[in-house]
Enzyme design. Structure first.
Site, mmCIF file in Angstrom:
data_model
loop_
_atom_site.group_PDB
_atom_site.id
_atom_site.type_symbol
_atom_site.label_atom_id
_atom_site.label_comp_id
_atom_site.label_asym_id
_atom_site.label_seq_id
_atom_site.Cartn_x
_atom_site.Cartn_y
_atom_site.Cartn_z
ATOM 1 N N LYS A 22 -8.392 9.105 -6.193
ATOM 2 C CA LYS A 22 -7.488 10.199 -5.750
ATOM 3 C C LYS A 22 -6.862 9.842 -4.403
ATOM 4 O O LYS A 22 -5.646 9.930 -4.220
ATOM 5 C CB LYS A 22 -8.285 11.485 -5.611
ATOM 6 C CG LYS A 22 -7.594 12.586 -4.812
ATOM 7 C CD LYS A 22 -8.394 13.856 -4.747
ATOM 8 C CE LYS A 22 -9.309 13.930 -3.585
ATOM 9 N NZ LYS A 22 -8.727 14.394 -2.330
ATOM 10 N N ASN A 23 -7.682 9.396 -3.452
ATOM 11 C CA ASN A 23 -7.194 9.197 -2.079
ATOM 12 C C ASN A 23 -6.416 7.902 -1.896
ATOM 13 O O ASN A 23 -5.923 7.633 -0.799
ATOM 14 C CB ASN A 23 -8.351 9.305 -1.082
ATOM 15 C CG ASN A 23 -8.867 10.732 -0.994
ATOM 16 O OD1 ASN A 23 -8.249 11.665 -1.542
ATOM 17 N ND2 ASN A 23 -9.995 10.922 -0.340
ATOM 18 N N CYS A 117 -8.260 23.832 6.777
ATOM 19 C CA CYS A 117 -8.822 24.085 5.452
ATOM 20 C C CYS A 117 -10.289 24.433 5.679
ATOM 21 O O CYS A 117 -10.748 24.532 6.817
ATOM 22 C CB CYS A 117 -8.684 22.861 4.549
ATOM 23 S SG CYS A 117 -9.797 21.540 5.032
ATOM 24 N N ARG A 122 -8.104 20.237 10.964
ATOM 25 C CA ARG A 122 -7.251 19.211 10.343
ATOM 26 C C ARG A 122 -5.895 19.065 11.038
ATOM 27 O O ARG A 122 -4.836 19.206 10.434
ATOM 28 C CB ARG A 122 -7.064 19.478 8.853
ATOM 29 C CG ARG A 122 -8.307 19.836 8.076
ATOM 30 C CD ARG A 122 -9.298 18.720 7.895
ATOM 31 N NE ARG A 122 -8.815 17.625 7.118
ATOM 32 C CZ ARG A 122 -8.902 17.534 5.790
ATOM 33 N NH1 ARG A 122 -9.419 18.535 5.126
ATOM 34 N NH2 ARG A 122 -8.455 16.482 5.135
ATOM 35 N N ASP A 305 -17.094 11.993 3.009
ATOM 36 C CA ASP A 305 -16.881 12.546 1.662
ATOM 37 C C ASP A 305 -18.106 12.389 0.768
ATOM 38 O O ASP A 305 -18.097 12.887 -0.357
ATOM 39 C CB ASP A 305 -15.686 11.880 0.984
ATOM 40 C CG ASP A 305 -14.385 12.273 1.663
ATOM 41 O OD1 ASP A 305 -13.349 11.644 1.370
ATOM 42 O OD2 ASP A 305 -14.414 13.185 2.511
ATOM 43 N N ARG A 397 -10.004 19.375 -8.102
ATOM 44 C CA ARG A 397 -9.067 18.665 -7.224
ATOM 45 C C ARG A 397 -9.400 17.187 -7.162
ATOM 46 O O ARG A 397 -8.524 16.356 -6.980
ATOM 47 C CB ARG A 397 -9.145 19.235 -5.800
ATOM 48 C CG ARG A 397 -8.702 20.655 -5.676
ATOM 49 C CD ARG A 397 -8.534 21.024 -4.239
ATOM 50 N NE ARG A 397 -7.641 20.067 -3.585
ATOM 51 C CZ ARG A 397 -7.237 20.193 -2.345
ATOM 52 N NH1 ARG A 397 -7.657 21.201 -1.615
ATOM 53 N NH2 ARG A 397 -6.420 19.322 -1.813
HETATM 54 C C1 EPZ Z 1 -8.614 11.802 4.439
HETATM 55 O O1 EPZ Z 1 -8.244 13.036 5.034
HETATM 56 C C2 EPZ Z 1 -9.150 12.143 3.063
HETATM 57 N N1 EPZ Z 1 -8.100 12.775 2.267
HETATM 58 C C3 EPZ Z 1 -10.350 13.080 3.190
HETATM 59 O O2 EPZ Z 1 -10.872 13.281 1.894
HETATM 60 C C4 EPZ Z 1 -11.421 12.390 4.034
HETATM 61 O O3 EPZ Z 1 -12.509 13.287 4.221
HETATM 62 C C5 EPZ Z 1 -10.821 12.012 5.390
HETATM 63 O O4 EPZ Z 1 -9.657 11.176 5.193
HETATM 64 C C6 EPZ Z 1 -11.808 11.244 6.260
HETATM 65 O O5 EPZ Z 1 -12.222 10.093 5.591
HETATM 66 C C7 EPZ Z 1 -7.158 11.978 1.682
HETATM 67 O O6 EPZ Z 1 -7.174 10.762 1.812
HETATM 68 C C8 EPZ Z 1 -6.130 12.677 0.858
HETATM 69 P P1 EPZ Z 1 -8.350 12.020 8.881
HETATM 70 P P2 EPZ Z 1 -7.371 13.032 6.405
HETATM 71 O O7 EPZ Z 1 -6.965 12.173 9.368
HETATM 72 O O8 EPZ Z 1 -6.421 11.913 6.394
HETATM 73 C C9 EPZ Z 1 -8.941 14.270 12.984
HETATM 74 C C10 EPZ Z 1 -11.704 14.474 0.113
HETATM 75 O O9 EPZ Z 1 -12.793 15.040 0.037
HETATM 76 N N2 EPZ Z 1 -7.475 14.148 13.140
HETATM 77 O O10 EPZ Z 1 -8.935 10.654 8.746
HETATM 78 O O11 EPZ Z 1 -6.856 14.409 6.627
HETATM 79 C C11 EPZ Z 1 -9.345 15.217 11.879
HETATM 80 O O12 EPZ Z 1 -9.393 16.547 12.341
HETATM 81 C C12 EPZ Z 1 -10.868 14.617 1.353
HETATM 82 O O13 EPZ Z 1 -11.220 13.693 -0.759
HETATM 83 C C13 EPZ Z 1 -6.871 14.538 14.338
HETATM 84 O O14 EPZ Z 1 -7.539 15.017 15.266
HETATM 85 O O15 EPZ Z 1 -8.525 12.757 7.469
HETATM 86 C C14 EPZ Z 1 -10.704 14.698 11.498
HETATM 87 O O16 EPZ Z 1 -11.649 15.228 12.409
HETATM 88 C C15 EPZ Z 1 -11.431 15.675 2.280
HETATM 89 N N3 EPZ Z 1 -5.525 14.401 14.480
HETATM 90 C C16 EPZ Z 1 -10.607 13.190 11.731
HETATM 91 O O17 EPZ Z 1 -9.460 13.002 12.561
HETATM 92 C C17 EPZ Z 1 -4.733 13.883 13.484
HETATM 93 O O18 EPZ Z 1 -3.505 13.769 13.679
HETATM 94 C C18 EPZ Z 1 -10.405 12.382 10.478
HETATM 95 O O19 EPZ Z 1 -9.303 12.927 9.791
HETATM 96 C C19 EPZ Z 1 -5.359 13.496 12.280
HETATM 97 C C20 EPZ Z 1 -6.725 13.628 12.132
#
Ligand code: EPZ
Length: 421
Positions: A22-23, A117, A122, A305, A397
């Site tokens: 998915k990701n 969420c 996020r 995850d 999802r």
């Molecule tokens: C991706 O989300 C995945 N989703 C998530 O999977 C996964 O949990 C996550 O990466 C971490 O591995 C997809 O790939 C579609 P991040 P993403 O930006 O990109 C902070 C699932 O279960 N952050 O790496 O949204 C954020 O708050 C889903 O399949 C900022 O502060 O995650 C978090 O604490 C859930 N500022 C950390 O970074 C930003 O601009 C990691 O978030 C962006 C992120």
């Protein structure tokens, strides 16, 4: 509303095929916006999020045929309307991944802020700061990101934290920027490396995707692609935890063992045997389940995850395990539901202390987010009596027909239609 009914406790045995990731599929679908031609994706999982992304692409003006495992994004016929509305983005945060491609190719974009969420706030500040570094003018008004740019130009971007979506958005934007870009402190997940492969198939010049430093030499235009998506490491890890929990013996076809190193190491420490068998992976547990401590971290650390699923496994370990969640601020929503099934868990801030118990008892529980739902299914498989998991739209999802895959290896599990939420 759909629910899943599970009657434990049966050991799982047989063969499960792991679906496409998915990701990986979500950013790759957004990358089709970088070229005008028809692109084809293969090995795409049949998930709600894939349907949502295809609806978003359609809204933007790119018709999409979803016949999973194939998805075709048609060639551009009418000019794309670079606007992603709240109604669609609120269904799936990953919709924000159209932002980079839209700004890079159309010079403007209006994309709803994804908002938080269940698992956390996020924010997307890193995405926006990176686009500004590439020359975009960014404003945030009435819950929308407004981006304007002439031709983006290459830049040096240092992420404050490794962000998967931020790295993906900026890889796609930089691929069409004028000149060279260097992205530093990138996320290193396998899905990032996969996106790099697709961008290079499109004629981009991306080096280092999957490492902390990515070099991109922007191009004037990119070509469509035909690409088979990698297997889903989190789905595979979820099934490994399920087999370990039930004490089963299952062959996982297409499990991406190399992408699962931290998870496999922790599962092996817990007493689960995981061995490559040709192209497949055999997972079994015969002996006791041992307690193992886990702290989530960006790849190549233990993936956030997999935290909920691993916790479900540890509810039956012989002893105390400590799970620490460092990525998201609210990713323990499975805990109260597991407690209702008899699990002994205490949480203090972002740490959960799990005391293994001999038995869990089936209960009616509520799914709250994608991976919490998977955790409840695993707990249901090892609980005496009947477990009903409600709000399984969360599960749908990210897991393709999980109840069918588990039933095929001996689980007493089925989807039912329940009145009420
Ligand atoms: C991706 O989300 C995945 N989703 C998530 O999977 C996964 O949990 C996550 O990466 C971490 O591995 C997809 O790939 C579609 P991040 P993403 O930006 O990109 C902070 C699932 O279960 N952050 O790496 O949204 C954020 O708050 C889903 O399949 C900022 O502060 O995650 C978090 O604490 C859930 N500022 C950390 O970074 C930003 O601009 C990691 O978030 C962006 C992120």
């Amino acid at each position: 509303m759909d629910a899943i009914r599970i009657r434990g406790t049966k050991p799982l045995s047989g063969k499960i095929t792991v679906s496409g990731a998915k990701n990986a599929a979500l950013p790759i679908l957004c990358a089709t916006l970088l070229s005008e031609g028809e692109s084809r994706l293969r090995n795409v999982p049949g998930l709600r999020d894939i349907k949502t992304t295809s609806a978003l692409l359609g809204f933007l003006g790119r018709d999409t045929q979803v016949n999973t495992p194939d998805v075709i994004v048609s060639a551009e016929t009418t000019p794309v309307r670079p606007m992603a509305p709240y109604e669609l983005v609120r269904q799936m945060r990953a919709s924000v991944l159209v932002l980079g491609p839209l700004v890079a190719r159309y010079g403007k974009a209006k994309v709803s802020l994804p908002g938080g969420c269940a698992i956390g706030a996020r924010p997307v500040d890193q995405h926006l700061r990176g686009l500004e570094a590439l020359g975009a003018k960014i404003a945030v008004e009435h819950g929308y990101i407004l981006a304007e740019a002439g031709r983006l130009r290459g830049a040096e971007i240092v992420f404050d934290i490794p962000t998967v979506g931020g790295t993906e958005n900026l890889m796609m934007a930089a691929a069409l920027a004028k000149g060279r870009s260097t992205l530093v402190n990138c996320a290193r997940e396998p899905e990032i490396e996969e996106l790099g492969r697709v961008l290079n198939k499109m004629g981009a010049q991306v080096e280092g995707a999957g490492t902390a430093v990515i070099h991109i030499h922007g191009k004037d235009e990119l070509e469509p692609f035909d690409h088979a998506v990698i297997a889903d490491r989190i789905e595979a890890g979820t099934f490994m935890a399920a087999v370990g929990a039930t004490g089963g013996d299952v062959l996982l076809e297409h499990a991406p063992l190399d992408d699962l190193e931290p998870v496999v190491m922790k599962l092996r420490q817990a007493g689960i045997e995981i061995e490559r068998e040709g192209q497949a992976v055999r997972v079994r547990r015969q002996g006791a389940l041992r307690p193992v401590d886990v702290t989530t971290a960006p790849h190549p650390g233990f993936p956030t995850d997999m935290q909920a699923q691993f916790m479900a496994l540890m509810t039956r370990a012989e002893g105390r395990s400590v799970l620490t969640e460092t990525i998201f601020e609210n990713r323990f929503m499975h805990v109260p539901e597991l407690q209702r099934m008899g699990a002994r868990i205490e949480t203090r801030n972002n740490t959960a202390f799990v005391e293994g118990v001999d038995t869990l008892s089936g209960a009616s529980v509520m799914a709250t987010d994608l991976r919490a739902s998977a955790s409840l299914v695993i707990a249901g498989l090892i609980s005496g009596g009947e477990t009903i998991v409600r709000r399984v739209y969360h599960l749908d999802r990210g897991y393709e027909a999980i109840e069918k895959k588990l039933a095929a290896v001996g689980a007493d599990i089925e989807r039912i239609d329940l009145e009420g939420p």
